[in-house]
Design an enzyme around this catalytic site. Structure first.
Site, PDB file in Angstrom:
ATOM      1  N   CYS A 168       0.829  -1.199   0.000  1.00  0.00           N
ATOM      2  CA  CYS A 168       0.000   0.000   0.000  1.00  0.00           C
ATOM      3  C   CYS A 168       0.873   1.262   0.000  1.00  0.00           C
ATOM      4  O   CYS A 168       1.892   1.314   0.682  1.00  0.00           O
ATOM      5  CB  CYS A 168      -0.929   0.090   1.197  1.00  0.00           C
ATOM      6  SG  CYS A 168      -2.091  -1.248   1.301  1.00  0.00           S
ATOM      7  N   ARG A 227       6.193  -0.895  -3.750  1.00  0.00           N
ATOM      8  CA  ARG A 227       5.728  -1.427  -2.465  1.00  0.00           C
ATOM      9  C   ARG A 227       4.745  -2.579  -2.662  1.00  0.00           C
ATOM     10  O   ARG A 227       4.471  -3.321  -1.727  1.00  0.00           O
ATOM     11  CB  ARG A 227       5.035  -0.314  -1.662  1.00  0.00           C
ATOM     12  CG  ARG A 227       5.953   0.830  -1.329  1.00  0.00           C
ATOM     13  CD  ARG A 227       5.180   1.975  -0.738  1.00  0.00           C
ATOM     14  NE  ARG A 227       4.662   1.682   0.575  1.00  0.00           N
ATOM     15  CZ  ARG A 227       5.344   1.787   1.700  1.00  0.00           C
ATOM     16  NH1 ARG A 227       6.594   2.169   1.653  1.00  0.00           N
ATOM     17  NH2 ARG A 227       4.795   1.515   2.855  1.00  0.00           N
ATOM     18  N   TRP A 287      -2.973  -2.895  -1.584  1.00  0.00           N
ATOM     19  CA  TRP A 287      -2.635  -4.313  -1.603  1.00  0.00           C
ATOM     20  C   TRP A 287      -3.693  -4.941  -0.712  1.00  0.00           C
ATOM     21  O   TRP A 287      -3.692  -4.728   0.499  1.00  0.00           O
ATOM     22  CB  TRP A 287      -1.240  -4.493  -1.017  1.00  0.00           C
ATOM     23  CG  TRP A 287      -0.547  -5.760  -1.379  1.00  0.00           C
ATOM     24  CD1 TRP A 287       0.224  -5.981  -2.494  1.00  0.00           C
ATOM     25  CD2 TRP A 287      -0.492  -6.976  -0.616  1.00  0.00           C
ATOM     26  NE1 TRP A 287       0.733  -7.251  -2.462  1.00  0.00           N
ATOM     27  CE2 TRP A 287       0.310  -7.881  -1.330  1.00  0.00           C
ATOM     28  CE3 TRP A 287      -1.050  -7.387   0.590  1.00  0.00           C
ATOM     29  CZ2 TRP A 287       0.573  -9.166  -0.875  1.00  0.00           C
ATOM     30  CZ3 TRP A 287      -0.797  -8.664   1.039  1.00  0.00           C
ATOM     31  CH2 TRP A 287       0.010  -9.547   0.309  1.00  0.00           C
ATOM     32  N   ASN A 322      -3.498   3.194   5.255  1.00  0.00           N
ATOM     33  CA  ASN A 322      -2.646   1.996   5.265  1.00  0.00           C
ATOM     34  C   ASN A 322      -2.703   1.406   6.657  1.00  0.00           C
ATOM     35  O   ASN A 322      -2.851   2.136   7.630  1.00  0.00           O
ATOM     36  CB  ASN A 322      -1.180   2.362   4.993  1.00  0.00           C
ATOM     37  CG  ASN A 322      -0.934   2.684   3.537  1.00  0.00           C
ATOM     38  OD1 ASN A 322      -1.817   2.528   2.712  1.00  0.00           O
ATOM     39  ND2 ASN A 322       0.264   3.146   3.255  1.00  0.00           N
ATOM     40  N   GLY A 323      -2.526   0.094   6.743  1.00  0.00           N
ATOM     41  CA  GLY A 323      -2.526  -0.546   8.057  1.00  0.00           C
ATOM     42  C   GLY A 323      -3.803  -1.324   8.273  1.00  0.00           C
ATOM     43  O   GLY A 323      -4.580  -1.547   7.340  1.00  0.00           O
ATOM     44  N   GLU A 367      18.397 -18.226   1.630  1.00  0.00           N
ATOM     45  CA  GLU A 367      18.179 -16.922   1.007  1.00  0.00           C
ATOM     46  C   GLU A 367      18.251 -17.043  -0.521  1.00  0.00           C
ATOM     47  O   GLU A 367      17.475 -16.397  -1.240  1.00  0.00           O
ATOM     48  CB  GLU A 367      19.206 -15.912   1.547  1.00  0.00           C
ATOM     49  CG  GLU A 367      19.366 -14.618   0.775  1.00  0.00           C
ATOM     50  CD  GLU A 367      18.062 -13.826   0.565  1.00  0.00           C
ATOM     51  OE1 GLU A 367      17.056 -14.127   1.224  1.00  0.00           O
ATOM     52  OE2 GLU A 367      18.064 -12.925  -0.295  1.00  0.00           O
ATOM     53  N   LYS A 387      15.454 -15.827  -3.200  1.00  0.00           N
ATOM     54  CA  LYS A 387      15.709 -14.941  -4.347  1.00  0.00           C
ATOM     55  C   LYS A 387      15.179 -15.558  -5.627  1.00  0.00           C
ATOM     56  O   LYS A 387      14.509 -14.925  -6.429  1.00  0.00           O
ATOM     57  CB  LYS A 387      17.224 -14.732  -4.449  1.00  0.00           C
ATOM     58  CG  LYS A 387      17.850 -13.422  -4.570  1.00  0.00           C
ATOM     59  CD  LYS A 387      17.396 -12.170  -3.930  1.00  0.00           C
ATOM     60  CE  LYS A 387      16.353 -12.157  -2.962  1.00  0.00           C
ATOM     61  NZ  LYS A 387      16.150 -11.506  -1.826  1.00  0.00           N
ATOM     62  N   GLU A 442      11.242 -15.725  -5.618  1.00  0.00           N
ATOM     63  CA  GLU A 442      10.600 -14.411  -5.725  1.00  0.00           C
ATOM     64  C   GLU A 442      10.470 -13.917  -7.156  1.00  0.00           C
ATOM     65  O   GLU A 442       9.412 -13.443  -7.553  1.00  0.00           O
ATOM     66  CB  GLU A 442      11.427 -13.358  -4.956  1.00  0.00           C
ATOM     67  CG  GLU A 442      11.160 -13.297  -3.487  1.00  0.00           C
ATOM     68  CD  GLU A 442      12.056 -12.277  -2.790  1.00  0.00           C
ATOM     69  OE1 GLU A 442      11.538 -11.468  -2.030  1.00  0.00           O
ATOM     70  OE2 GLU A 442      13.293 -12.298  -3.012  1.00  0.00           O
ATOM     71  N   HIS A 455      18.522 -37.015   4.491  1.00  0.00           N
ATOM     72  CA  HIS A 455      17.383 -37.306   5.377  1.00  0.00           C
ATOM     73  C   HIS A 455      16.055 -37.004   4.691  1.00  0.00           C
ATOM     74  O   HIS A 455      15.038 -36.834   5.349  1.00  0.00           O
ATOM     75  CB  HIS A 455      17.518 -36.500   6.673  1.00  0.00           C
ATOM     76  CG  HIS A 455      18.746 -36.846   7.440  1.00  0.00           C
ATOM     77  ND1 HIS A 455      18.923 -38.060   8.068  1.00  0.00           N
ATOM     78  CD2 HIS A 455      19.893 -36.152   7.640  1.00  0.00           C
ATOM     79  CE1 HIS A 455      20.109 -38.089   8.644  1.00  0.00           C
ATOM     80  NE2 HIS A 455      20.731 -36.947   8.392  1.00  0.00           N
ATOM     81  N   LYS A 488       7.013  -5.052  -1.190  1.00  0.00           N
ATOM     82  CA  LYS A 488       8.340  -4.701  -0.676  1.00  0.00           C
ATOM     83  C   LYS A 488       8.321  -4.589   0.844  1.00  0.00           C
ATOM     84  O   LYS A 488       9.250  -5.007   1.519  1.00  0.00           O
ATOM     85  CB  LYS A 488       8.769  -3.363  -1.299  1.00  0.00           C
ATOM     86  CG  LYS A 488      10.121  -2.854  -0.832  1.00  0.00           C
ATOM     87  CD  LYS A 488      11.225  -3.646  -1.457  1.00  0.00           C
ATOM     88  CE  LYS A 488      12.600  -3.262  -0.965  1.00  0.00           C
ATOM     89  NZ  LYS A 488      13.552  -4.379  -1.108  1.00  0.00           N
TER      90      LYS A 488
HETATM   91  C1  G6P Z   1       9.158  -8.567   2.197  1.00  0.00           C
HETATM   92  C2  G6P Z   1      10.161  -8.238   1.111  1.00  0.00           C
HETATM   93  C3  G6P Z   1      11.482  -8.938   1.391  1.00  0.00           C
HETATM   94  C4  G6P Z   1      11.987  -8.564   2.767  1.00  0.00           C
HETATM   95  C5  G6P Z   1      10.934  -8.820   3.862  1.00  0.00           C
HETATM   96  C6  G6P Z   1      11.338  -8.165   5.163  1.00  0.00           C
HETATM   97  O1  G6P Z   1       8.808  -9.905   2.145  1.00  0.00           O
HETATM   98  O2  G6P Z   1       9.672  -8.644  -0.157  1.00  0.00           O
HETATM   99  O3  G6P Z   1      12.438  -8.563   0.419  1.00  0.00           O
HETATM  100  O4  G6P Z   1      13.119  -9.302   3.063  1.00  0.00           O
HETATM  101  O5  G6P Z   1       9.687  -8.243   3.492  1.00  0.00           O
HETATM  102  O6  G6P Z   1      11.363  -6.789   4.975  1.00  0.00           O
HETATM  103  P1  G6P Z   1      12.252  -5.774   5.789  1.00  0.00           P
HETATM  104  O7  G6P Z   1      11.886  -4.441   5.235  1.00  0.00           O
HETATM  105  O8  G6P Z   1      11.858  -5.943   7.221  1.00  0.00           O
HETATM  106  O9  G6P Z   1      13.665  -6.113   5.549  1.00  0.00           O
END
Ligand code: G6P
Length: 592
Positions: A2, A28, A74, A100-101, A470, A474, A477, A493, A587
């Site tokens: 949002c 975002r 969103w 927002n929120g 991680e 990546k 995503e 396992h 984001k």
């Molecule tokens: C979302 C983003 C990620 C990020 C995560 C935590 O899922 O898409 O890229 O790692 O939030 O966000 P932050 O702003 O707390 O790092």
């Protein structure tokens, strides 16, 4: 997640300014959007489902107005429809609002308002706030009614409110980002969820804190402390971000721009105020129980931290995802230290973890990119990573900077901050070689080979196990290929049953005490037909494809994630996905 953007000032193309601002907040994440602008005796609202880009030209871009606001939504409460998009309004558009929120007690308030005759047309919690303000408006002024409505809201919020017969904006926040940009002409203000949205116009900002409200008229601005019910003064702060840092420039996407920036961002992260590093290191040493907390990629960085502290500082620290942290509440005391890691500083689960910790008197350190964020503002100590705006949803440059800070802290705990800093400086200079086009071309060969696979796996050990996790994030995503990361030792396992002929498996092979074992895991996979992509300083026999990385010792998590970031980006482009705005993702995840 949002975005809010609003304008009040002397310019007469406010709706267009708002649309442009909303476009800057697209990163975002959103699924619908809308604008509202004031005319002489009405407020016009336009809402759409889909991308702002597709609807650039509309009546709103030509409309003349000096007061407008917009929102990219969103969906949380209610599906993705025009009706549920913001701005939300009361029946006759007397009160129009973006939000927002989450308004947690909205159902209860909605019922009370329904009894009083209010009719609702959307499923949103936002519409309830508009009606609540309208209800208070029967007795109070606009300002008083907004204040009274806010006092009834439980949860986090950022709101901007317009009233049909008032040339004013009311805006307030609690736990959700909202920043006021102060324009160059007198009495010009921008209100946005993030600074880059108005950076084109101004770098002078006012940060609203929780439970604060601004009343912005055509010729005046005042600030209120909602809880104390009194007027307060706020400072104008000049920020040093420039427009270029938040634009794509010559790059096709933000993601590749941000990957490429990592030599510089790493250097900025390392150049910390030595005092704050020493202070936090001391707090870690003095604490009885240290927790590293984060979500998503930042969570994986926290996990890397757990290994770094064990290896470098010989210190046991705990890691927990923000959403899981509450499960440890019985172990929290005044001696506990919590270190939160977050790019945005607005992630709801991490903020809630902080609330839980604060109730037990825990001291909070945050490692954040957005220094004006809620997290930074509610922490006892803040280490800014200084990576500049990160706009691609998939985090890249913030990740390596966060790992750098944790490395520095681990060294500082062992009394060797200078050694840590030197190692990181060397690492930053070595990653330069990985950010040139030739390196990318080499990775492109493997991207082309695997672009249509159904699944791929990543294995690592020690501090490169969280990097395997991680790496999987990546790849998921932005490429949408099924990807999973495993600790090398766990393969036999279960996961090894998933390996068949030519299944790509990326092995993260650092030159450390785990090297022999992870190579042995790669060999086991190869024996089952797996295709081994080795990320390693040296070429090993078991590799079918080798991606060279510099041998940097303790900073191997930093150098190992970079080629995977590049691979993920290339796969997204080859598969015609938008690497900057992946489907279903936001984001900044500001809801639980
Ligand atoms: C979302 C983003 C990620 C990020 C995560 C935590 O899922 O898409 O890229 O790692 O939030 O966000 P932050 O702003 O707390 O790092």
């Amino acid at each position: 997640m949002c975005g809010i953007f609003a304008y009040i000032g002397p310019k007469t193309n406010a709706p267009k300014i708002v649309i442009e601002g909303l476009k800057k907040l697209e990163y975002r994440g959103y699924d619908s959007w809308g604008v509202a602008y004031k005319t002489t005796d009405d407020i016009v609202i336009n809402k759409k489902v889909g991308k702002i880009e597709e609807m650039k030209e509309g009546p709103w871009t030509k409309a003349k107005s000096s007061l407008a606001m917009g929102h990219s939504r969103w969906a949380t409460h209610g599906g993705v429809t025009e009706k549920n998009a913001h701005p939300q309004a009361t029946e006759n558009r007397d009160i129009v609002l973006v939000h927002n929120g989450i308004f947690e007690n909205y159902l209860e308030v909605k019922k009370q308002l329904q009894k009083k005759g209010h009719k609702f047309i959307s499923q949103t919690d936002t519409e309830v706030i508009a009606h609540l303000i309208e209800e208070y408006g029967k007795k109070f002024s606009f300002e008083e009614s907004v204040k009274s409505a806010i006092k009834k809201i439980e949860g986090r919020y950022a709101i901007v409110v317009l009233k049909k017969n008032e040339n004013k904006i009311m805006t307030a926040r609690k736990g959700s980002p909202l920043i006021i940009g102060v324009g160059t002409p007198k009495n010009e203000y921008f209100i946005a969820s993030d600074i880059p949205a108005f950076l084109k116009y101004t770098n002078k900002v006012i940060y609203l804190d929780d439970d604060q409200m601004a009343v912005i008229g055509e010729k005046s601005i005042k600030f209120l402390d909602i809880k104390k019910d009194k007027e307060i003064k706020k400072r104008i702060i000049k920020i040093d971000w420039n427009v270029e840092s938040s634009e794509k420039g010559d790059f096709p996407h933000f993601m590749i721009k941000e990957i490429t920036e990592q030599k510089d961002t790493l250097t900025k992260a390392i150049n910390q105020d030595p005092e704050i590093i020493e202070k936090v290191a001391q707090a870690i040493k003095n604490a009885y129980g240290v927790y590293l907390v984060g979500c998503g990629t930042a969570g994986k960085v926290g996990m890397v931290g757990e290994y770094l502290f064990a290896e470098i500082a010989k210190k046991h620290v705990n890691f927990a995802f923000g959403s899981e942290f509450g499960n440890y509440k019985d172990f929290l005391t005044k001696k506990t230290l919590m270190i939160c890691i977050s790019q945005s500083g607005e992630t709801a689960d991490t903020l809630e973890a902080i609330e839980t910790a604060k109730k037990k008197g825990v001291k909070i350190v945050s490692i954040v990119n957005v220094e004006s964020s809620t997290m930074a503002r509610i922490s006892d100590m803040v280490i800014p990573i200084k990576a500049g705006p990160e706009k691609a949803v998939a985090s890249t440059k913030a990740t390596t900077s966060q790992i750098a800070i944790l490395t520095l802290l681990a060294y500082a705990c062992d009394g060797g901050v200078k050694i840590g800093k030197q190692l990181l400086i060397t690492t930053a200079s070595q990653i330069n070689d990985m950010l040139n086009p030739r390196y990318g071309e080499h990775i492109m060969k493997i991207a082309k080979k695997i672009k249509n696979v159904e699944s791929m796996y990543i294995i690592g050990r020690g501090k490169n196990y969280p990097i395997a996790l991680e790496s999987a994030i990546k790849l998921q995503e932005v490429s949408y290929i099924h990807a999973e990361g495993f600790a090398g030792g766990e393969l036999k396992h279960g996961p090894i049953a998933l390996i068949s002929k030519n299944t790509p498996v990326i092995a993260l092979v650092a030159n450390d005490e785990n090297k022999k074992d992870v190579l042995s895991n790669a060999t086991e996979v190869k024996a089952r037909g797996g295709y081994i992509i080795g990320v390693s300083p040296e070429k090993e026999e078991v590799f079918d494809f080798w991606i060279r990385v510099p041998d940097t010792g303790s900073t191997s998590p930093i150098v190992n994630i970079i080629p995977i970031q590049i691979l993920a980006y290339q796969l997204a482009v080859l598969r015609k996905n938008d690497p900057d705005k992946p489907r279903n993702l936001a984001k900044s995840v500001t809801v639980k």
